[in-house]
Motif scaffolding. Structure first.
Motif, short mmCIF file in Angstrom:
data_model
loop_
_atom_site.label_atom_id
_atom_site.label_comp_id
_atom_site.label_asym_id
_atom_site.label_seq_id
_atom_site.Cartn_x
_atom_site.Cartn_y
_atom_site.Cartn_z
N VAL A 5 0.84 -1.19 0.00
CA VAL A 5 0.00 0.00 0.00
C VAL A 5 0.88 1.24 0.00
O VAL A 5 1.60 1.50 0.97
N GLU A 6 0.82 1.99 -1.10
CA GLU A 6 1.62 3.21 -1.22
C GLU A 6 0.88 4.41 -0.64
O GLU A 6 -0.35 4.44 -0.59
N MET A 36 12.72 -5.32 -3.49
CA MET A 36 11.65 -4.32 -3.55
C MET A 36 12.04 -3.25 -4.55
O MET A 36 13.23 -2.96 -4.76
N ALA A 37 11.03 -2.62 -5.14
CA ALA A 37 11.34 -1.62 -6.16
C ALA A 37 10.23 -0.58 -6.26
O ALA A 37 9.11 -0.79 -5.80
N TRP A 38 10.58 0.54 -6.87
CA TRP A 38 9.62 1.56 -7.27
C TRP A 38 9.64 1.65 -8.80
O TRP A 38 10.71 1.68 -9.41
N PHE A 39 8.45 1.71 -9.38
CA PHE A 39 8.26 1.97 -10.78
C PHE A 39 7.36 3.20 -10.90
O PHE A 39 6.73 3.61 -9.92
N ALA A 94 3.90 11.33 -12.46
CA ALA A 94 3.55 9.95 -12.79
C ALA A 94 2.79 9.33 -11.62
O ALA A 94 2.79 9.88 -10.51
N VAL A 95 2.22 8.17 -11.88
CA VAL A 95 1.74 7.32 -10.80
C VAL A 95 2.91 6.43 -10.40
O VAL A 95 3.52 5.78 -11.27
N TYR A 96 3.23 6.42 -9.13
CA TYR A 96 4.36 5.65 -8.62
C TYR A 96 3.86 4.38 -7.95
O TYR A 96 2.93 4.42 -7.13
N TYR A 97 4.48 3.26 -8.32
CA TYR A 97 4.07 1.95 -7.84
C TYR A 97 5.20 1.29 -7.05
O TYR A 97 6.37 1.33 -7.46
N CYS A 98 4.82 0.65 -5.98
CA CYS A 98 5.71 -0.20 -5.21
C CYS A 98 5.57 -1.63 -5.73
O CYS A 98 4.46 -2.07 -6.04
N ALA A 99 6.70 -2.36 -5.82
CA ALA A 99 6.66 -3.73 -6.32
C ALA A 99 7.58 -4.61 -5.47
O ALA A 99 8.57 -4.11 -4.91
N ALA A 100 7.24 -5.89 -5.40
CA ALA A 100 8.02 -6.82 -4.58
C ALA A 100 8.18 -8.16 -5.28
O ALA A 100 7.27 -8.61 -5.99
N SER A 101 9.32 -8.79 -5.04
CA SER A 101 9.56 -10.12 -5.58
C SER A 101 10.35 -10.96 -4.60
O SER A 101 11.39 -10.52 -4.12
N PRO A 102 9.88 -12.17 -4.32
CA PRO A 102 10.62 -13.07 -3.42
C PRO A 102 11.69 -13.86 -4.16
O PRO A 102 12.51 -14.53 -3.53
N SER A 103 11.69 -13.79 -5.49
CA SER A 103 12.54 -14.71 -6.24
C SER A 103 13.50 -14.05 -7.22
O SER A 103 14.45 -14.70 -7.67
N SER A 104 13.30 -12.78 -7.56
CA SER A 104 14.15 -12.16 -8.57
C SER A 104 15.54 -11.85 -8.02
O SER A 104 15.73 -11.66 -6.83
N ASN A 105 16.47 -11.77 -8.93
CA ASN A 105 17.85 -11.42 -8.58
C ASN A 105 17.97 -9.90 -8.52
O ASN A 105 17.65 -9.21 -9.50
N PHE A 106 18.43 -9.38 -7.41
CA PHE A 106 18.53 -7.94 -7.24
C PHE A 106 19.31 -7.29 -8.37
O PHE A 106 18.97 -6.22 -8.86
N PHE A 107 20.37 -7.92 -8.82
CA PHE A 107 21.29 -7.29 -9.77
C PHE A 107 20.72 -7.19 -11.18
O PHE A 107 21.25 -6.48 -12.02
N THR A 108 19.62 -7.92 -11.46
CA THR A 108 19.03 -7.88 -12.79
C THR A 108 17.56 -7.47 -12.79
O THR A 108 16.97 -7.31 -13.85
N ALA A 109 16.97 -7.30 -11.62
CA ALA A 109 15.53 -7.03 -11.54
C ALA A 109 15.24 -5.56 -11.81
O ALA A 109 15.52 -4.70 -10.98
N TRP A 118 2.31 -6.01 -6.59
CA TRP A 118 2.25 -4.58 -6.89
C TRP A 118 1.25 -3.88 -5.98
O TRP A 118 0.22 -4.46 -5.61
N GLY A 119 1.57 -2.64 -5.67
CA GLY A 119 0.60 -1.80 -4.99
C GLY A 119 -0.33 -1.14 -5.98
O GLY A 119 -0.22 -1.34 -7.20
N GLN A 120 -1.24 -0.31 -5.46
CA GLN A 120 -2.25 0.32 -6.31
C GLN A 120 -1.75 1.62 -6.95
O GLN A 120 -2.39 2.14 -7.86
#
Length: 128
Positions: A5-6, A36-39, A94-109, A118-120
């Protein structure tokens, strides 16, 4: 079940600052191993990568367009992700989104398909 939740978006003048927050929750687990990331997605444009952080080790990466102006961070105790945005420009609108991944590699995600949750979104508008 993971929920993101952003909050913190709003209207700001060019040159100003905002801090976005993303409250993360997961039933039966923690975010200790998540990337974790922001898009963001500007009107009429595709969603783009902004910044990412390794939840456990605090490594960070940024898009060139925000490097030196934005800072991604997290508070493990609060399960919260942040994006401090300084020296904002109209093109940051822009609309800013929070995103999460339990499996992606930090160095390439850095692509949408690499993040499962994803958040809303929260709207940031930067005026001239």
């Amino acid at each position: 079940q993971v929920q993101l939740v952003e909050s913190g978006g709003g209207l700001v003048q060019a040159g100003g600052s905002l801090r976005l927050s993303c409250a993360a929750s997961a039933s039966g687990g923690t975010f200790s191993s998540y990337v974790m990331a922001w898009f963001r997605q500007a009107p009429g444009k595709e969603r783009e990568f902004v910044a990412t952080i390794s939840w456990r080790f605090t490594n960070t990466r940024y898009a060139d367009s925000v490097k030196g102006r934005f800072t991604i961070s997290r508070d493990n105790a609060k399960n919260t992700l942040y994006l401090q945005m300084n020296s904002l420009r109209p093109e940051d609108t822009a609309v800013y989104y929070c995103a999460a991944s339990p499996s992606s590699n930090f160095f390439t995600a850095q692509f949408e398909h690499q993040f499962e949750y994803w958040g809303q979104g929260t709207l940031v508008t930067v005026s001239e």
